[in-house]
Design a protein around this motif. Structure first.
Motif, PDB file in Angstrom:
ATOM      1  N   ALA A 105      70.057  45.849  -6.607  1.00 22.67           N
ATOM      2  CA  ALA A 105      70.859  45.482  -5.447  1.00 22.67           C
ATOM      3  C   ALA A 105      70.347  46.147  -4.181  1.00 22.67           C
ATOM      4  N   VAL A 106      70.018  47.446  -4.262  1.00 19.92           N
ATOM      5  CA  VAL A 106      69.613  48.189  -3.068  1.00 19.92           C
ATOM      6  C   VAL A 106      68.134  47.983  -2.742  1.00 19.92           C
ATOM      7  N   ASN A 107      67.273  48.121  -3.737  1.00 17.23           N
ATOM      8  CA  ASN A 107      65.835  48.141  -3.480  1.00 17.23           C
ATOM      9  C   ASN A 107      65.195  46.758  -3.449  1.00 17.23           C
ATOM     10  N   ALA A 108      65.818  45.769  -4.068  1.00 17.50           N
ATOM     11  CA  ALA A 108      65.244  44.423  -4.090  1.00 17.50           C
ATOM     12  C   ALA A 108      66.052  43.443  -3.249  1.00 17.50           C
ATOM     13  N   THR A 109      67.330  43.244  -3.625  1.00 13.59           N
ATOM     14  CA  THR A 109      68.135  42.232  -2.926  1.00 13.59           C
ATOM     15  C   THR A 109      68.324  42.577  -1.454  1.00 13.59           C
ATOM     16  N   LEU A 110      68.693  43.824  -1.164  1.00 13.89           N
ATOM     17  CA  LEU A 110      68.886  44.221   0.235  1.00 13.89           C
ATOM     18  C   LEU A 110      67.592  44.078   1.027  1.00 13.89           C
ATOM     19  N   THR A 111      66.477  44.456   0.425  1.00 14.78           N
ATOM     20  CA  THR A 111      65.177  44.309   1.098  1.00 14.78           C
ATOM     21  C   THR A 111      64.902  42.846   1.418  1.00 14.78           C
ATOM     22  N   GLY A 112      65.167  41.969   0.448  1.00 18.27           N
ATOM     23  CA  GLY A 112      64.946  40.545   0.678  1.00 18.27           C
ATOM     24  C   GLY A 112      65.820  39.985   1.781  1.00 18.27           C
ATOM     25  N   ARG A 113      67.092  40.415   1.817  1.00 24.38           N
ATOM     26  CA  ARG A 113      68.002  39.919   2.853  1.00 24.38           C
ATOM     27  C   ARG A 113      67.552  40.377   4.238  1.00 24.38           C
ATOM     28  N   LEU A 114      67.145  41.637   4.344  1.00 22.64           N
ATOM     29  CA  LEU A 114      66.645  42.144   5.630  1.00 22.64           C
ATOM     30  C   LEU A 114      65.380  41.404   6.050  1.00 22.64           C
ATOM     31  N   ALA A 115      64.480  41.167   5.097  1.00 22.17           N
ATOM     32  CA  ALA A 115      63.217  40.495   5.421  1.00 22.17           C
ATOM     33  C   ALA A 115      63.457  39.052   5.862  1.00 22.17           C
ATOM     34  N   GLN A 116      64.411  38.368   5.223  1.00 20.14           N
ATOM     35  CA  GLN A 116      64.721  37.001   5.635  1.00 20.14           C
ATOM     36  C   GLN A 116      65.223  36.967   7.073  1.00 20.14           C
ATOM     37  N   ALA A 117      66.104  37.893   7.408  1.00 19.73           N
ATOM     38  CA  ALA A 117      66.628  37.928   8.784  1.00 19.73           C
ATOM     39  C   ALA A 117      65.535  38.291   9.775  1.00 19.73           C
ATOM     40  N   ALA A 118      64.677  39.243   9.396  1.00 21.69           N
ATOM     41  CA  ALA A 118      63.594  39.651  10.296  1.00 21.69           C
ATOM     42  C   ALA A 118      62.593  38.522  10.497  1.00 21.69           C
ATOM     43  N   GLU A 153      70.114  49.523 -13.843  1.00 21.21           N
ATOM     44  CA  GLU A 153      69.163  48.507 -13.379  1.00 21.21           C
ATOM     45  C   GLU A 153      69.759  47.666 -12.251  1.00 21.21           C
ATOM     46  N   ALA A 154      71.027  47.268 -12.401  1.00 14.47           N
ATOM     47  CA  ALA A 154      71.653  46.418 -11.378  1.00 14.47           C
ATOM     48  C   ALA A 154      71.801  47.161 -10.054  1.00 14.47           C
ATOM     49  N   ASP A 155      72.089  48.467 -10.122  1.00 17.88           N
ATOM     50  CA  ASP A 155      72.220  49.259  -8.889  1.00 17.88           C
ATOM     51  C   ASP A 155      70.888  49.314  -8.146  1.00 17.88           C
ATOM     52  N   PHE A 156      69.812  49.603  -8.879  1.00 15.55           N
ATOM     53  CA  PHE A 156      68.495  49.658  -8.255  1.00 15.55           C
ATOM     54  C   PHE A 156      68.122  48.299  -7.661  1.00 15.55           C
ATOM     55  N   PRO A 197      74.480  46.493   6.421  1.00 20.49           N
ATOM     56  CA  PRO A 197      75.297  45.676   5.524  1.00 20.49           C
ATOM     57  C   PRO A 197      74.929  45.919   4.062  1.00 20.49           C
ATOM     58  N   GLY A 198      75.865  45.631   3.176  1.00 17.17           N
ATOM     59  CA  GLY A 198      75.569  45.654   1.759  1.00 17.17           C
ATOM     60  C   GLY A 198      74.737  44.455   1.359  1.00 17.17           C
ATOM     61  N   SER A 199      74.181  44.501   0.163  1.00 12.69           N
ATOM     62  CA  SER A 199      73.288  43.422  -0.275  1.00 12.69           C
ATOM     63  C   SER A 199      74.000  42.079  -0.399  1.00 12.69           C
ATOM     64  N   ASP A 200      75.352  42.102  -0.521  1.00 11.85           N
ATOM     65  CA  ASP A 200      76.111  40.851  -0.667  1.00 11.85           C
ATOM     66  C   ASP A 200      76.793  40.420   0.620  1.00 11.85           C
ATOM     67  N   ALA A 201      76.425  41.032   1.737  1.00  9.22           N
ATOM     68  CA  ALA A 201      77.040  40.685   3.024  1.00  9.22           C
ATOM     69  C   ALA A 201      76.616  39.282   3.468  1.00  9.22           C
ATOM     70  N   PRO A 202      77.394  38.635   4.338  1.00 13.06           N
ATOM     71  CA  PRO A 202      76.997  37.302   4.822  1.00 13.06           C
ATOM     72  C   PRO A 202      75.731  37.357   5.667  1.00 13.06           C
ATOM     73  N   GLU A 203      75.069  36.224   5.755  1.00 14.38           N
ATOM     74  CA  GLU A 203      73.805  36.150   6.486  1.00 14.38           C
ATOM     75  C   GLU A 203      73.953  36.600   7.930  1.00 14.38           C
ATOM     76  N   GLU A 204      75.097  36.285   8.544  1.00 12.45           N
ATOM     77  CA  GLU A 204      75.311  36.633   9.951  1.00 12.45           C
ATOM     78  C   GLU A 204      75.220  38.139  10.190  1.00 12.45           C
ATOM     79  N   ALA A 205      75.631  38.920   9.202  1.00 10.04           N
ATOM     80  CA  ALA A 205      75.586  40.376   9.365  1.00 10.04           C
ATOM     81  C   ALA A 205      74.153  40.874   9.473  1.00 10.04           C
ATOM     82  N   PHE A 206      73.246  40.265   8.719  1.00 11.85           N
ATOM     83  CA  PHE A 206      71.839  40.668   8.785  1.00 11.85           C
ATOM     84  C   PHE A 206      71.169  40.144  10.050  1.00 11.85           C
TER      85      PHE A 206
END
Length: 309
Positions: free
Chosen positions: A85-98, A80-83, A47-56
């Motif tokens: 979104a991918v390296n920080a926000t996406l990581t955080g979303r994956l970690a929350q789901a995990a 800066e925003a691109d980096f 999922p993208g960094s802005d995907a809903p929680e259910e996707a993660f």
């Protein structure tokens, strides 16, 4: 036992998947491409960094561990925003789901750029105060923080960031690839511009560290600095590549002063400092926990050039 691997089709991710399969793990591949990678029996779109929680949360079904290799690397066209979104926000979303849905470990492939800039000269270990100097480095540091906060909020341990120096191996990119191409030209090179000593790490060693951390019984520390057993001089790297190509080293003993003055006149002092900076990564913490760093760096680099030639 199933491991979710993001970035599984990338330079490091492919090697991680191979080593984990050799160790007996089942793999779920999270991919960015329009089509799943060939040969993947269990593949899901990342999922993208802005995907809903259910996707993660859906990614984590039947998963014990997560190895997060996917990243936006040092792309000069990214902002800066691109980096972030991918390296920080996406990581955080994956970690929350995990942290919510898995019982195992979360391994995030970070970078020494999360703690130091290219002009830093000294030894880097887990106690080095983070001071990233670029958008990429800041985003990797933010990813580390978001990952650890997600697990702490869930009352969990088991999350760790592996801070990597430049990684080499078949299919490598970036500065090491450019240096190998320069070595292939056979042009004479001044040793004054190649005095820096650097830590490197093979993609095999990274995959070995990941496998080690997923199989050892005790939880990992929050961060580890990785590197091959011994740092190498830039001049040794060039000479190793040229041995692989079957060419003489052709390193000229020229003084550094003219190059330093030229860099100053051109306003490139920072670039000069980055070129001559010595950055040594101390991998002794993970080595003390049973991981074995790569000892044959120069031989591996020579082999890479031989295969490329």
């Amino acid at each position: 036992m199933k491991v979710l691997v993001t970035g599984a089709t990338g330079f490091i991710g492919r090697r991680v998947v191979s080593r984990l399969r050799e160790a007996g793990f089942d793999i779920r591949v999270a991919f960015h491409a329009p089509q799943p990678p060939a040969g993947a029996n269990d593949a899901v779109a990342l999922p993208g960094s802005d995907a809903p929680e259910e996707a993660f949360l859906a990614l984590m079904r039947d998963v014990a561990h997560v190895v997060h290799c996917a990243a936006l690397n040092n792309d000069r066209s990214a902002g800066e925003a691109d980096f972030r979104a991918v390296n920080a926000t996406l990581t955080g979303r994956l970690a929350q789901a995990a942290a919510t849905r898995t019982a195992g470990r979360f391994i995030y492939l970070s970078s020494i750029r999360a703690v130091v800039g290219p002009g830093f000269s000294d030894t880097i270990d887990e106690t080095t105060p983070p001071a990233p100097q670029c958008a990429y480095g800041r985003s990797k540091r933010e990813g580390e923080i978001e990952m650890l906060e997600a697990f702490a909020t869930a009352g969990r341990d088991g999350a760790t960031a592996l801070r990597l120096p430049p990684v080499y191996g078949e299919g490598m990119k970036g500065n090491l690839r450019r240096l190998m191409r320069l070595a292939a030209t056979g042009l004479p090179l001044p040793t004054a511009a190649l005095t820096a000593v650097r830590s490197l790490i093979s993609h095999d060693a990274v995959a070995g560290a990941v496998t080690h951390l997923l199989t050892r019984p005790t939880p990992p520390r929050p961060t580890y600095v990785l590197g091959d057993a011994s740092p190498v001089a830039m001049s040794e790297i060039v000479a190793a590549f040229r041995r692989g190509y079957g060419r003489p080293a052709r390193l000229l003993p020229m003084p550094a002063r003219p190059f330093r003055l030229l860099a100053t006149l051109l306003g490139r002092q920072a670039s000069w400092q980055a070129l001559v900076a010595t950055q040594i990564c101390d991998p002794s913490l993970l080595a003390s926990e049973g991981w074995t760093p790569e000892a044959g760096t120069l031989g591996r680099l020579e082999d890479l050039a031989r295969q490329a030639g």
